[in-house]
Design an enzyme around this catalytic site. Structure first.
Site, PDB file in Angstrom:
ATOM      1  N   THR A  15      -6.235  11.845  10.449  1.00  0.00           N
ATOM      2  CA  THR A  15      -7.639  12.222  10.606  1.00  0.00           C
ATOM      3  C   THR A  15      -7.926  12.698  12.027  1.00  0.00           C
ATOM      4  O   THR A  15      -7.177  12.428  12.960  1.00  0.00           O
ATOM      5  CB  THR A  15      -8.567  11.044  10.269  1.00  0.00           C
ATOM      6  OG1 THR A  15      -8.334   9.969  11.177  1.00  0.00           O
ATOM      7  CG2 THR A  15      -8.345  10.554   8.842  1.00  0.00           C
ATOM      8  N   ASP A  16      -9.051  13.395  12.159  1.00  0.00           N
ATOM      9  CA  ASP A  16      -9.473  13.875  13.472  1.00  0.00           C
ATOM     10  C   ASP A  16     -10.565  12.963  14.026  1.00  0.00           C
ATOM     11  O   ASP A  16     -10.835  11.894  13.466  1.00  0.00           O
ATOM     12  CB  ASP A  16      -9.938  15.339  13.385  1.00  0.00           C
ATOM     13  CG  ASP A  16     -11.092  15.538  12.410  1.00  0.00           C
ATOM     14  OD1 ASP A  16     -11.808  14.561  12.079  1.00  0.00           O
ATOM     15  OD2 ASP A  16     -11.299  16.683  11.985  1.00  0.00           O
ATOM     16  N   GLN A  17     -11.216  13.377  15.095  1.00  0.00           N
ATOM     17  CA  GLN A  17     -12.245  12.554  15.722  1.00  0.00           C
ATOM     18  C   GLN A  17     -13.458  12.328  14.832  1.00  0.00           C
ATOM     19  O   GLN A  17     -14.229  11.408  15.050  1.00  0.00           O
ATOM     20  CB  GLN A  17     -12.695  13.181  17.051  1.00  0.00           C
ATOM     21  CG  GLN A  17     -11.654  13.071  18.133  1.00  0.00           C
ATOM     22  CD  GLN A  17     -12.138  13.662  19.444  1.00  0.00           C
ATOM     23  OE1 GLN A  17     -12.922  14.607  19.453  1.00  0.00           O
ATOM     24  NE2 GLN A  17     -11.681  13.104  20.539  1.00  0.00           N
ATOM     25  N   MET A  18     -13.610  13.143  13.808  1.00  0.00           N
ATOM     26  CA  MET A  18     -14.733  12.995  12.880  1.00  0.00           C
ATOM     27  C   MET A  18     -14.368  12.091  11.703  1.00  0.00           C
ATOM     28  O   MET A  18     -15.140  11.965  10.764  1.00  0.00           O
ATOM     29  CB  MET A  18     -15.171  14.371  12.373  1.00  0.00           C
ATOM     30  CG  MET A  18     -15.669  15.284  13.479  1.00  0.00           C
ATOM     31  SD  MET A  18     -16.083  16.948  12.884  1.00  0.00           S
ATOM     32  CE  MET A  18     -14.452  17.626  12.579  1.00  0.00           C
ATOM     33  N   VAL A  20     -12.162  12.705   9.536  1.00  0.00           N
ATOM     34  CA  VAL A  20     -11.882  13.598   8.415  1.00  0.00           C
ATOM     35  C   VAL A  20     -10.417  14.015   8.488  1.00  0.00           C
ATOM     36  O   VAL A  20      -9.883  14.245   9.569  1.00  0.00           O
ATOM     37  CB  VAL A  20     -12.814  14.837   8.482  1.00  0.00           C
ATOM     38  CG1 VAL A  20     -12.410  15.902   7.496  1.00  0.00           C
ATOM     39  CG2 VAL A  20     -14.260  14.407   8.271  1.00  0.00           C
TER      40      VAL A  20
END
Length: 141
Positions: A15-18, A20
């Site tokens: 996942t990324d910082q969001m 997601v």
């Protein structure tokens, strides 16, 4: 038509910082689906490579519809809609969340190549034999 189902849980590192799933990871989810679909036929990529045939991806098309997030249990549906007769195979793939909502859909095209020469070759006979029963009904209609 041949269809298989595989599940994978989203890991934090995907996942990324969001929170997601990073879009590039769907190519890996598709690969898991393809590898497991062949394994469910009683054959493996490793078997194929040991016989001197490799399968590079030559085309990848993806539609992103909804996000997946950390710890989601994803279902990867993989279909082979036509029995390969030559050097190419097409996999149609969809990824669903636990609520059954489609997140991503795509098509991946791979070629069968001789491992040493990198020349196009036909689908390995054992793989063709394992796929044929799923297409027999179509031929009898």
């Amino acid at each position: 038509m041949y269809e298989s189902i595989t599940q994978v849980r989203v890991r934090y590192a995907e996942t990324d910082q969001m929170n997601v799933v990073y879009y590039g990871n769907y190519a890996q989810y598709f690969e898991v689906g393809r590898v497991e679909s062949i394994r469910q036929l009683g054959y493996t990529y490793k078997d194929m490579e040991a016989s001197g045939v490799i399968m590079p991806v030559v085309e990848l098309n993806v539609r992103y519809l909804r996000p997946a997030t950390y710890d989601d249990l994803l279902t990867i549906k993989t279909q082979v809609r036509e029995l390969p007769d030559g050097h190419r195979i097409e996999f149609y793939q969809e990824v669903f969340n636990e609520r059954g909502k489609m997140l991503t859909a795509g098509k991946v095209v791979l070629f069968f190549l001789e491992q040493t020469t990198r020349r196009k070759t036909k689908i390995p006979e054992i793989l063709r034999e394992r796929l044929e029963p799923y297409f027999a009904q179509k031929n009898n209609d």
